[in-house]
Design a protein around this motif. Structure first.
Motif, mmCIF file in Angstrom:
data_model
loop_
_atom_site.group_PDB
_atom_site.id
_atom_site.type_symbol
_atom_site.label_atom_id
_atom_site.label_comp_id
_atom_site.label_asym_id
_atom_site.label_seq_id
_atom_site.Cartn_x
_atom_site.Cartn_y
_atom_site.Cartn_z
ATOM 1 N N VAL A 110 -28.724 -83.532 -90.108
ATOM 2 C CA VAL A 110 -29.055 -83.662 -91.379
ATOM 3 C C VAL A 110 -30.464 -82.922 -91.622
ATOM 4 O O VAL A 110 -31.238 -82.577 -90.494
ATOM 5 C CB VAL A 110 -29.419 -85.043 -91.871
ATOM 6 C CG1 VAL A 110 -28.094 -86.032 -91.909
ATOM 7 C CG2 VAL A 110 -30.223 -85.798 -90.678
ATOM 8 N N GLY A 111 -30.617 -82.232 -92.817
ATOM 9 C CA GLY A 111 -32.030 -81.333 -92.850
ATOM 10 C C GLY A 111 -32.619 -81.561 -94.208
ATOM 11 O O GLY A 111 -32.387 -82.608 -94.859
ATOM 12 N N ALA A 112 -32.984 -80.431 -94.488
ATOM 13 C CA ALA A 112 -33.799 -80.570 -96.020
ATOM 14 C C ALA A 112 -32.886 -80.688 -97.252
ATOM 15 O O ALA A 112 -33.310 -81.053 -98.284
ATOM 16 C CB ALA A 112 -34.202 -79.110 -96.149
ATOM 17 N N ARG A 113 -31.364 -80.272 -96.958
ATOM 18 C CA ARG A 113 -30.703 -80.468 -98.115
ATOM 19 C C ARG A 113 -30.161 -82.041 -98.392
ATOM 20 O O ARG A 113 -29.998 -82.289 -99.366
ATOM 21 C CB ARG A 113 -29.395 -79.594 -97.987
ATOM 22 C CG ARG A 113 -28.242 -80.366 -96.668
ATOM 23 C CD ARG A 113 -27.261 -79.740 -96.518
ATOM 24 N NE ARG A 113 -26.547 -80.241 -95.374
ATOM 25 C CZ ARG A 113 -25.340 -79.716 -94.918
ATOM 26 N NH1 ARG A 113 -24.632 -78.752 -95.698
ATOM 27 N NH2 ARG A 113 -24.860 -80.373 -94.070
ATOM 28 N N ASP A 114 -30.733 -82.630 -97.152
ATOM 29 C CA ASP A 114 -30.419 -84.119 -97.455
ATOM 30 C C ASP A 114 -31.689 -84.782 -97.638
ATOM 31 O O ASP A 114 -31.876 -86.157 -97.676
ATOM 32 C CB ASP A 114 -29.808 -84.660 -96.022
ATOM 33 C CG ASP A 114 -28.757 -83.898 -95.721
ATOM 34 O OD1 ASP A 114 -27.497 -84.547 -96.219
ATOM 35 O OD2 ASP A 114 -28.695 -83.590 -94.519
ATOM 36 N N GLY A 115 -32.883 -84.139 -97.938
ATOM 37 C CA GLY A 115 -34.113 -84.741 -98.198
ATOM 38 C C GLY A 115 -34.920 -84.934 -96.808
ATOM 39 O O GLY A 115 -35.896 -85.691 -97.360
ATOM 40 N N ILE A 116 -34.685 -84.621 -95.793
ATOM 41 C CA ILE A 116 -35.479 -85.105 -94.812
ATOM 42 C C ILE A 116 -36.905 -84.251 -94.640
ATOM 43 O O ILE A 116 -36.916 -83.268 -95.102
ATOM 44 C CB ILE A 116 -34.864 -84.463 -93.290
ATOM 45 C CG1 ILE A 116 -33.211 -85.352 -93.439
ATOM 46 C CG2 ILE A 116 -35.368 -85.000 -92.272
ATOM 47 C CD1 ILE A 116 -33.412 -86.538 -93.315
ATOM 48 N N LEU A 117 -37.916 -85.127 -94.285
ATOM 49 C CA LEU A 117 -39.246 -84.348 -94.341
ATOM 50 C C LEU A 117 -39.710 -84.358 -92.906
ATOM 51 O O LEU A 117 -39.311 -85.314 -92.062
ATOM 52 C CB LEU A 117 -40.114 -85.256 -95.470
ATOM 53 C CG LEU A 117 -39.719 -84.994 -96.726
ATOM 54 C CD1 LEU A 117 -40.765 -85.837 -97.449
ATOM 55 C CD2 LEU A 117 -39.606 -83.660 -97.165
ATOM 56 N N ASP A 118 -40.622 -83.519 -92.473
ATOM 57 C CA ASP A 118 -41.026 -83.551 -91.105
ATOM 58 C C ASP A 118 -42.058 -84.775 -90.914
ATOM 59 O O ASP A 118 -42.913 -85.039 -92.025
ATOM 60 C CB ASP A 118 -41.956 -82.208 -90.946
ATOM 61 C CG ASP A 118 -42.561 -82.060 -89.690
ATOM 62 O OD1 ASP A 118 -42.039 -82.673 -88.916
ATOM 63 O OD2 ASP A 118 -43.226 -81.243 -89.437
ATOM 64 N N GLY A 119 -41.949 -85.228 -90.092
ATOM 65 C CA GLY A 119 -42.718 -86.641 -89.668
ATOM 66 C C GLY A 119 -42.103 -87.854 -89.705
ATOM 67 O O GLY A 119 -42.908 -88.906 -89.400
ATOM 68 N N TRP A 120 -40.999 -88.104 -90.405
ATOM 69 C CA TRP A 120 -40.350 -89.206 -90.727
ATOM 70 C C TRP A 120 -39.667 -89.730 -89.165
ATOM 71 O O TRP A 120 -39.430 -89.287 -88.375
ATOM 72 C CB TRP A 120 -39.228 -89.126 -91.431
ATOM 73 C CG TRP A 120 -39.528 -89.040 -93.110
ATOM 74 C CD1 TRP A 120 -40.689 -89.086 -93.533
ATOM 75 C CD2 TRP A 120 -38.624 -88.852 -94.055
ATOM 76 N NE1 TRP A 120 -40.617 -88.902 -94.929
ATOM 77 C CE2 TRP A 120 -39.404 -88.858 -95.306
ATOM 78 C CE3 TRP A 120 -37.305 -88.702 -94.434
ATOM 79 C CZ2 TRP A 120 -39.052 -88.499 -96.516
ATOM 80 C CZ3 TRP A 120 -36.840 -88.546 -95.574
ATOM 81 C CH2 TRP A 120 -37.449 -88.504 -96.651
ATOM 82 N N ALA A 121 -39.715 -91.063 -89.128
ATOM 83 C CA ALA A 121 -39.337 -91.822 -88.095
ATOM 84 C C ALA A 121 -37.963 -91.869 -88.016
ATOM 85 O O ALA A 121 -37.110 -92.054 -89.017
ATOM 86 C CB ALA A 121 -40.023 -93.211 -87.914
ATOM 87 N N THR A 122 -37.707 -92.089 -86.729
ATOM 88 C CA THR A 122 -36.021 -92.085 -86.477
ATOM 89 C C THR A 122 -35.716 -93.277 -85.381
ATOM 90 O O THR A 122 -36.408 -93.584 -84.482
ATOM 91 C CB THR A 122 -35.258 -90.691 -85.917
ATOM 92 O OG1 THR A 122 -36.071 -90.517 -84.461
ATOM 93 C CG2 THR A 122 -35.650 -89.487 -86.909
#
Length: 322
Positions: free
Chosen positions: A142-154
């Motif tokens: 998953v990446g930017a097309r899925d709305g992922i932003l840098d710094g989010w927790a997993t």
């Protein structure tokens, strides 16, 4: 030359063959006679001589049984081979079923994790482990097309895994808590001590800058503190463990050996106050105490000069004197 003697073998052979032919012909003719007496004689002959011929037919019987046994063994061997092939297929199906069961259990575990309702998530599949000797990270699909932003927790189905440290169009990189450059503020429960979880490329990250180490016991629960605004507060990290060197470390709750699915938590930065003066409330309307004196203007010593209306108004006392 030696003279040959008389040849007796040929006449004797001819006589024996002739007698055998006559005997067989007689038996044939006798067997064809339709008479009760002949029938009784034939029955008596059969009862007398035929059972004694079992030793003659025994090798044939044994041989036929051996042939049947070999044929049965061949059929059993073919059935055994077919069962082996089916068992191999069943083993493959069993392995696939076990993998699906594990994936289902992990997805169910992710659904059962209780987090802040305000934190929505995006689930992704771990494609590969891109970690090295100096970096611990994995790649998600998953990446930017899925709305992922840098710094989010997993998170996985058990606890916190790391944070997003690089976002592409279709993939993103997750820096694990075991990475040497990972620093995370945590809270140790139930004592409420604050510490810094430091990754050192081992399975048990170290706890640094502990306020009161004497109040911490092995087995205490470690959660994210939320300080710094990178990780949301209250996420499970693991339990305190005492290393052999006496240093306090954290046994991570996430199963780093089998990272297949991760949840990326959509976290938003906390609202910042632009005007801190609004935090100080105004004074109450009813002030308790003596009244404040009226403000006087020092630049106008003559009240009449300051107020022309007072100068124009006649003095009643002066008018009376006139």
């Amino acid at each position: 030359m030696a003279r040959k003697g008389p040849d007796y073998a040929t006449p004797v052979r001819r006589i024996l063959v002739s007698l055998l032919v006559l005997a067989l012909l007689s038996i044939f003719l006798f067997w064809q006679i339709d008479s009760p007496r002949a029938e009784r004689m034939r029955s008596a002959f059969i009862d007398r001589f035929v059972p004694s011929f079992e030793w003659v037919t025994m090798p044939v019987t044994k041989l036929s049984r051996m042939v049947a046994g070999f044929q049965s063994y061949a059929r059993l061997y073919e059935q055994n081979q077919e069962l082996r092939r089916e068992l191999q297929k069943m083993s493959a199906w069993k392995e696939a079923a076990v993998q699906l069961e594990q994936e289902n259990a992990k997805l169910l575990a992710q659904n059962n994790v209780r987090i802040d309702p305000a934190l929505t998530s995006v689930s992704g599949v771990v494609m590969t482990d891109s970690g090295t000797a100096f970096r611990q990270s994995v790649l998600l699909n998953v990446g930017a097309r899925d709305g992922i932003l840098d710094g989010w927790a997993t998170m996985d189905g058990l606890g916190l895994v790391g944070r997003i440290s690089g976002v592409g169009q279709t993939t993103s990189r997750v820096m694990l808590l075991t990475d040497p450059s990972s620093r995370m503020p945590v809270t140790i429960l139930p004592s409420g001590q604050h510490a810094l979880l430091t990754g050192d490329n081992t399975a048990l990250p170290a706890l640094d800058f502990i306020e009161s180490p004497e109040n911490i016991r092995p087995g205490d629960r470690v959660v994210s503190s939320g300080d710094g605004g990178v990780f949301p507060a209250g996420l499970l990290v693991g339990q305190v463990a005492l290393a052999s060197d006496g240093r306090l470390r954290v046994r991570l709750a996430a199963d780093y050996g089998r990272l297949e699915f991760l949840r990326v938590l959509r976290s938003h930065p906390a609202e910042r106050l632009a005007d801190t003066g609004l935090l100080i409330p105004p004074p109450p309307a009813d002030f308790i105490g003596p009244p404040m004196p009226p403000a006087m203007n020092l630049d106008t010593p003559n009240p009449a000069a300051a107020n022309p209306e007072l100068a124009a108004e006649p003095d009643p006392a002066g008018a009376a004197d006139d």
